[in-house]
Design an enzyme around this catalytic site. Structure first.
Site, PDB file in Angstrom:
ATOM      1  N   GLU A 259      15.381   1.633  10.903  1.00  0.00           N
ATOM      2  CA  GLU A 259      14.124   1.064  11.411  1.00  0.00           C
ATOM      3  C   GLU A 259      14.054  -0.459  11.249  1.00  0.00           C
ATOM      4  OE1 GLU A 259      10.889   3.257   9.633  1.00  0.00           O
ATOM      5  OE2 GLU A 259      11.085   4.853  11.091  1.00  0.00           O
TER       6      GLU A 259
ATOM      7  N   GLU B 220      14.094  11.131  13.242  1.00  0.00           N
ATOM      8  CA  GLU B 220      13.257  11.636  12.154  1.00  0.00           C
ATOM      9  C   GLU B 220      12.062  12.329  12.795  1.00  0.00           C
ATOM     10  OE1 GLU B 220      12.169   8.506   9.398  1.00  0.00           O
ATOM     11  OE2 GLU B 220      14.221   7.773   9.276  1.00  0.00           O
TER      12      GLU B 220
HETATM   13  C1  GAL Z   1      10.328   6.351   8.114  1.00  0.00           C
HETATM   14  C2  GAL Z   1      11.596   5.884   7.433  1.00  0.00           C
HETATM   15  C3  GAL Z   1      12.108   6.901   6.435  1.00  0.00           C
HETATM   16  C4  GAL Z   1      10.991   7.340   5.550  1.00  0.00           C
HETATM   17  C5  GAL Z   1       9.856   7.882   6.386  1.00  0.00           C
HETATM   18  C6  GAL Z   1       8.692   8.377   5.557  1.00  0.00           C
HETATM   19  O1  GAL Z   1       9.652   5.298   8.714  1.00  0.00           O
HETATM   20  O2  GAL Z   1      12.613   5.634   8.369  1.00  0.00           O
HETATM   21  O3  GAL Z   1      13.129   6.324   5.669  1.00  0.00           O
HETATM   22  O4  GAL Z   1      10.600   6.274   4.774  1.00  0.00           O
HETATM   23  O5  GAL Z   1       9.392   6.868   7.235  1.00  0.00           O
HETATM   24  O6  GAL Z   1       8.047   7.362   4.889  1.00  0.00           O
END
Ligand code: GAL
Length: 656
Positions: A142, A308
């Site tokens: 990110e 994710e």
């Molecule tokens: C995303 C990030 C993950 C984790 C997730 C939950 O933005 O890529 O590493 O931090 O949020 O907080």
């Protein structure tokens, strides 16, 4: 189709790994993502590389035929590196160091960091280039998360000055193009140009408001370009050292500091992180997620992955609501419907330590898979039967929306009227279309418009004569366009171009905007195709000339003057909308327009809380029907077959 999970073996004892893999296999997973924060595990002290643990887990995955997305770990520079070179830390607009203790603590323009990036990426590339289990690489994690695109350190300032010198060549040219005559801001050399930071005119949460808008826009472009350059450097190292598999990066929703239209060009495909954690939330909110999916598909005009996907309640210091397990299935199908052909859930199991102890995963803290595990396993089994639909069919939309990052940044700096929000205007229109069961691509002017029945150009202020010409050709040949307020009146230097509004689009729209009213928080009455409704934020006062009037103001000193017009151009039509409004009213306007131009009807009658997404490939046609209500519904679909579809609460079906 890739289906799997983000896994952190470095957080768990090795004797648990085999059990995790067994459970993943049972859940129909065929891919995992590894190592995006594991730099210290791979290089605990400088030049001492330890890939044994990673080799071991990758070979265990290989035995189970589960593939790997391997990440470069540059989102978390190790403490030994930061102590040795503290100038790597980013600096905020007040000159404060943004220090150690979380992640993303580096400046994209720091030369030392670039060298260390090359070293770790090269070491990983050499070690894993021939590993057949590693099928994709993700760069970093990110880029720009936690507000880290814009840094204010000396390295950035110097790099910005170089960027400006390349662009403007002489300082006189910069002064002239950006209008530095205002407030005597004239610069005497490129070395004297500043990064727009803290001044006496700041107000409200440090927002910087008094800088030259053109310099601000250049700084936004430069900062975004710095991320591109940093990503390109990593890609170059991977490719030069023998990595041949696809490379991607995980983009973020509602994040606008990187020009993703440009950034996406660096990668083989786009992936993004999707957290629609809304429990029984309003339909509009979940349709906003569909808008984000369409945006992501639009960056390369091709399918994308979810790197994710939400798999449970989230939270750092406190937790959010627990999703109904059926919603996890629904959100996954929503992503797939809009073009995702890779889904990885975040995360496998919540960590027992660290910042994200409260961020839940598929398993619970005790390592047991309960309802969330069961439903995800079910989704995996269903996807096996849908594989050919998911892999072969493509989203086909008759409507598209044009958006640019120059406009994101320009509107963000001078937002015209209290409450003006560029992204909200786009998302309201997109949500309105979803509610009309009309699919909509989101793209920019570089793509072919001829395949669309309607092109929407909301608040396209930074524009060019070429944009207008492209649109004119499209409309003359039978296309239809909807242009809105705050379009056509700024040049690429973020200066007002001085043309009669709507500037470049004036001839097409066939109107003159003779006055306007920045409504701020006030709302005023409008009537016509909108029904009795309200205009918000902005009101263009229009001389309609020969155009048809579709709606008019019913208030203020401009009562009865038009707010929505229709103009015939060649074989097509140009609509102009001079005010903002709510989703319901946009829906009424877009209903009239899409009925006029006869877009395909996917359903007989819209059902509140139900979304339909159409896909096709050759003769193969599919309709995803998604029920976001927590109750059962029925809907009569017309495509690909005429049929009544019954859906349970949060239910989904694919008709083909
Ligand atoms: C995303 C990030 C993950 C984790 C997730 C939950 O933005 O890529 O590493 O931090 O949020 O907080």
């Amino acid at each position: 189709m890739h289906f799997g999970v983000d896994y952190y073996p470095e957080h768990w004892p090795e004797d648990r790994w085999a059990e995790d893999i067994r459970l993943m296999k049972q859940a129909n997973f065929n891919i995992v993502r590894l190592a995006e924060f594991a730099w210290t595990k791979m290089e605990p002290v400088e030049n001492e590389y330890h890939f044994e643990w990673l080799d071991k887990i990758i070979s265990l995955f290989e035995e189970s035929n589960i593939k790997v997305v391997l990440c470069t770990p540059t989102a978390t520079p190790p403490k030994w590196l930061m102590d040795k070179y503290p100038d790597i830390y980013p600096i905020d607009e007040y000159g404060h160091v943004r220090g150690y203790g979380s992640r993303r603590h580096y400046c994209f323009n720091n030369e030392t960091y670039k060298e260390y990036t090359k070293k770790i990426v090269k070491a990983m590339a050499n070690h894993y280039k021939n590993n057949k289990t590693v099928v994709t690489w993700q760069l970093d994690n990110e880029f720009g998360c936690h507000n880290t695109v814009r840094c204010y350190c000396d390295d950035c300032e110097k790099a910005f000055q170089k960027y400006l010198e390349n662009k403007y060549e002489t300082i006189e040219n910069l002064n002239e193009k950006l209008g530095m005559a205002f407030w005597s801001q004239t610069y005497y050399s490129f070395e004297s140009v500043i990064i727009p930071r803290h001044t006496v005119c700041d107000y409200k949460e440090g927002k910087m408001l008094a800088h030259n808008p053109g310099l601000w826009l250049d700084y936004c472009r430069f900062a975004s370009q710095s991320v591109d350059d940093y990503a390109a450097l990593q890609i170059e190292v991977l490719r030069e050292n023998g990595v041949t598999v696809p490379i991607t990066h995980n983009f973020m929703a509602k994040f606008y500091d990187i020009d993703y239209n440009k950034h996406a060009k660096l990668y083989d495909f786009v992936s993004w992180d999707c957290y629609p954690n809304i429990v029984h939330g309003p339909f509009d909110d979940i349709m906003e997620v569909s808008f984000q999916h369409d945006m992501m598909r639009g960056y390369k005009n091709r399918k994308f992955w979810i790197m994710e996907m939400s798999s449970g309640p989230g939270g750092w210091n406190f937790m959010g609501r627990a999703p109904d397990p059926a919603q996890l299935r629904l959100w996954t199908y929503q992503a797939v419907a809009h073009g995702a052909d890779g889904i990885l859930y975040f995360r496998w199991r919540p960590c027992l330590f660290g910042t994200e102890q409260y961020w839940h995963g598929i398993l619970d803290h005790d390592g047991i898979g309960r309802d969330r595990y069961k439903i995800i396993k079910q989704v995996g089994a269903e996807f096996k039967t849908l594989e050919s639909i998911i892999d072969r069919t493509e989203n086909v939309s008759e409507v598209c929306m044009i958006r640019s990052f120059d406009n994101v940044w320009s509107h963000d700096y001078q937002w015209h009227s209290q409450g003006f929000d560029y992204n909200q205007i786009l998302s309201y229109m997109h949500i309105a279309l979803s509610k009309l069961n009309i699919n909509c691509d989101v793209t920019d002017f570089s793509h072919d418009l001829s395949k669309y029945k309607l092109v929407i150009i909301p608040a396209y202020n930074i524009s060019t004569a070429e944009n207008a010409e492209m649109l004119r050709k499209y409309v003359k040949n039978g296309g239809n366009a909807l242009i809105t307020f705050r379009s056509g009146n700024r040049d690429e230097y973020n200066k007002i171009n001085g043309l009669t509004i709507p500037g470049y689009f004036r001839e097409l729209a066939g109107i003159d905007v003779i006055n306007y009213d920045a409504l701020g928080k006030d709302m005023i009455k409008i009537k016509g195709v909108t029904g009795d409704s309200l205009a918000a934020v902005w009101a263009d006062i229009i001389d309609q000339k020969d155009c048809e009037v579709l709606a008019a103001y019913d208030d203020c000193f401009y009562k009865n003057s038009p707010c929505i017009t229709k103009n015939s151009v060649g074989k097509g039509t140009v609509y102009y909308m001079g005010c903002h409004t709510d989703v319901d009213t946009y829906q009424k306007v877009l209903k009239v327009i899409t009925e006029n131009i006869q877009t395909t009807k996917l359903v007989d009658k819209a059902v509140e809380g139900v979304e339909t997404v159409y896909r096709e490939y050759g003769d193969k046609k599919a309709l995803f029907v998604l029920n976001y209500n927590d109750y059962n519904v029925s809907i009569n679909i017309l495509v690909p077959v005429k049929k009544t579809v019954h859906l349970e609460a949060f239910g989904v079906t694919v008709i083909y």
